[in-house]
Motif scaffolding. Sequence first.
Motif, PDB file in Angstrom:
ATOM      1  N   GLU A  51      -6.971 -72.089 -10.273  1.00 24.77           N
ATOM      2  CA  GLU A  51      -8.037 -72.718  -9.487  1.00 24.77           C
ATOM      3  C   GLU A  51      -8.370 -71.838  -8.296  1.00 24.77           C
ATOM      4  O   GLU A  51      -7.563 -71.004  -7.870  1.00 24.77           O
ATOM      5  N   PRO A  52      -9.568 -71.991  -7.708  1.00 27.10           N
ATOM      6  CA  PRO A  52      -9.940 -71.150  -6.556  1.00 27.10           C
ATOM      7  C   PRO A  52      -9.122 -71.502  -5.333  1.00 27.10           C
ATOM      8  O   PRO A  52      -8.564 -72.605  -5.220  1.00 27.10           O
ATOM      9  N   PRO A  53      -9.041 -70.563  -4.371  1.00 24.73           N
ATOM     10  CA  PRO A  53      -8.301 -70.851  -3.139  1.00 24.73           C
ATOM     11  C   PRO A  53      -9.027 -71.874  -2.272  1.00 24.73           C
ATOM     12  O   PRO A  53     -10.259 -71.925  -2.253  1.00 24.73           O
ATOM     13  N   VAL A  54      -8.252 -72.672  -1.569  1.00 30.03           N
ATOM     14  CA  VAL A  54      -8.785 -73.665  -0.636  1.00 30.03           C
ATOM     15  C   VAL A  54      -8.285 -73.298   0.764  1.00 30.03           C
ATOM     16  O   VAL A  54      -7.067 -73.224   0.983  1.00 30.03           O
ATOM     17  N   PRO A  55      -9.168 -73.039   1.717  1.00 29.05           N
ATOM     18  CA  PRO A  55      -8.715 -72.649   3.064  1.00 29.05           C
ATOM     19  C   PRO A  55      -7.805 -73.711   3.670  1.00 29.05           C
ATOM     20  O   PRO A  55      -8.001 -74.911   3.463  1.00 29.05           O
ATOM     21  N   VAL A  56      -6.808 -73.264   4.427  1.00 31.32           N
ATOM     22  CA  VAL A  56      -5.937 -74.224   5.103  1.00 31.32           C
ATOM     23  C   VAL A  56      -6.712 -74.906   6.222  1.00 31.32           C
ATOM     24  O   VAL A  56      -7.615 -74.323   6.829  1.00 31.32           O
ATOM     25  N   TRP A 175     -10.798 -65.944   6.985  1.00 27.42           N
ATOM     26  CA  TRP A 175      -9.831 -66.329   8.016  1.00 27.42           C
ATOM     27  C   TRP A 175      -9.832 -65.295   9.134  1.00 27.42           C
ATOM     28  O   TRP A 175      -9.774 -65.657  10.323  1.00 27.42           O
ATOM     29  N   VAL A 176      -9.892 -64.045   8.783  1.00 30.45           N
ATOM     30  CA  VAL A 176      -9.928 -62.980   9.789  1.00 30.45           C
ATOM     31  C   VAL A 176     -11.162 -63.124  10.666  1.00 30.45           C
ATOM     32  O   VAL A 176     -11.084 -63.037  11.909  1.00 30.45           O
ATOM     33  N   GLN A 177     -12.317 -63.357  10.067  1.00 26.34           N
ATOM     34  CA  GLN A 177     -13.525 -63.516  10.858  1.00 26.34           C
ATOM     35  C   GLN A 177     -13.408 -64.672  11.841  1.00 26.34           C
ATOM     36  O   GLN A 177     -13.889 -64.606  12.972  1.00 26.34           O
TER      37      GLN A 177
END
Length: 567
Positions: A51-56, A175-177
């Motif tokens: 499945e695609p990643p989900v941001p924390v 996340w870096v941005q």
Amino acid sequence: MLYAGLTANVFAKNVPVVIQTPSGSIKGQHNTNAGVNEFRGIQYATADRFEPPVPVSNWAGILAATKFGSNCPQAARFNLTEESLEENCLYLNVTTPDNAKPDDKLPVLVWIHGGGFVGGGSNLYRLDRIAREANVVVVSLNYRTGLFGFMPHPAIDVGINGNLGLEDQRAALRWVQKNIASFGGDPDNVTLAGESAGTGLICLHLASPEAVRGAFHKAILISGACLQQIPTLEQALADPIWEAVSHNPKDSNRKFRCPVPGDKDYSDQASLACLKNQSVSDLLQAQTYEAGNRLLSFVPVTGNKTVPRSFHEAVGSGNIMKVPMIMGSATHELRLYIAYDVLGDNGTKTEYPVTIDNVNQYYLPAFYGTDAAIHQKILQRYFGDATNPMNLNGATLGSMLSSYNPYVGINNCLHLQTANTLNGVAGMPPIYQFEFSDPNALVLGVGLAPGKDPGFELGAVHSSILNYLFPNFSNTMAINAPDLPPASDELASQMIAYISRFMRGDEDFSGFPAQWNAYDGSQASPASENVLLFRPNEIKLFNAYGGLSPDSTAGHQCAFWNSMYPN
């Protein structure tokens, strides 16, 4: 008492340091020995299998970020790398100079690790040397590899199918941005850098500007040629390795069987559900068996939303990220691969000594195709006689493969061709080309397990450059490779200084051992003199391509190879 407290802090190796980011408070460590602040094991996303990643989500309280997170699932390889069975693995690490303050707007380097698309991880790299010497913020990250990150399946969402590892990287870049300014980094000056498979993945980001525009602004591509062909999603599904992973009757060790087309209980959804229910260790065992029987079995694909076009198509249409780049490779990249085969540290655990019989029956077909007439011309060219070759050994064979081969995109002529092609894109910013050529580069304990000497000269092989950027890189979490010899260590600092100047957008390299001119090779005039040679006590510009005639034996003899493989 105040003096005593200060003295204790100076000599303490790690002192807690807390920063506030838009995502929440993070507690890292000030490493006084290295002169940096280190934040390790920050989770940037979660992901269910396939499945695609989900941001924390943002968190309350203080997140402890003092230990590396687990690498993503992978098998041990080459009698060197380490197994991981952990799927909760989408972590990143941030290292800053010890005096960095929020909003300092320091350049940011984001490191994409290599590992043949089936291994590697961010916890193999010390980031302190680049952060300290270049005065930049450095980020490293994990992403899913192997069948977990790069195995197309007909039941996975077509938009991301086969490219979950790339989607992980983009989640990390977002996340870096969002957060990097809090560490003192400039979100508007991010350099995406990688080596080997990491470079191959950056190539696909470059070919997908609509998906990554604004996420990075410069690129450093080490030991990977963007023009290497990779399959489309359609091609990958037509040659489905997922079926072999699900059931291969030739693998007597297979511990599970999932339905494949032709089975009465087969459906796309049933197949994927079955694969989701298998243990990580059983899937890795199946992956290892299949990878031992196919070259680069698990790779990203093109032709979906994640990567809409190939790099060839991106260059041809001009629909490509137009960012300044550093590109380059090691002189003898594939001597390492020959060493794996000689030692039997390959996928099939088979030893292939460099004999004329093995060259004809194994090495030449594996790297140059099955045309015997071409094989004869190659042997005649490099060894004087196709039937009784002179000076044929692991070093000379590995150097030949490193100049050019059509099947592994880790070779010097294809790297140069990539740069020549990019220079034909209207509006392309400068490209800086290099060749790493330290004859005393450390290999045992870096790319090969300690004591695993193949019996021939190694030198500047694939992955040996990593120890110059990331101290004591050993391909293990111990990070315990030997220190560089003094001359090599000085070269490492010089290389980092060049990279620092590039990241700051400064084209003036006055005061350096050599001015690094922008690479000016092109399709029409490929033999540029502007390749910077990185060798101890000998940093200079030179022509790596060679002469324009196929008869020329200068450089990497790229004109000869172009006559053998014109496409």
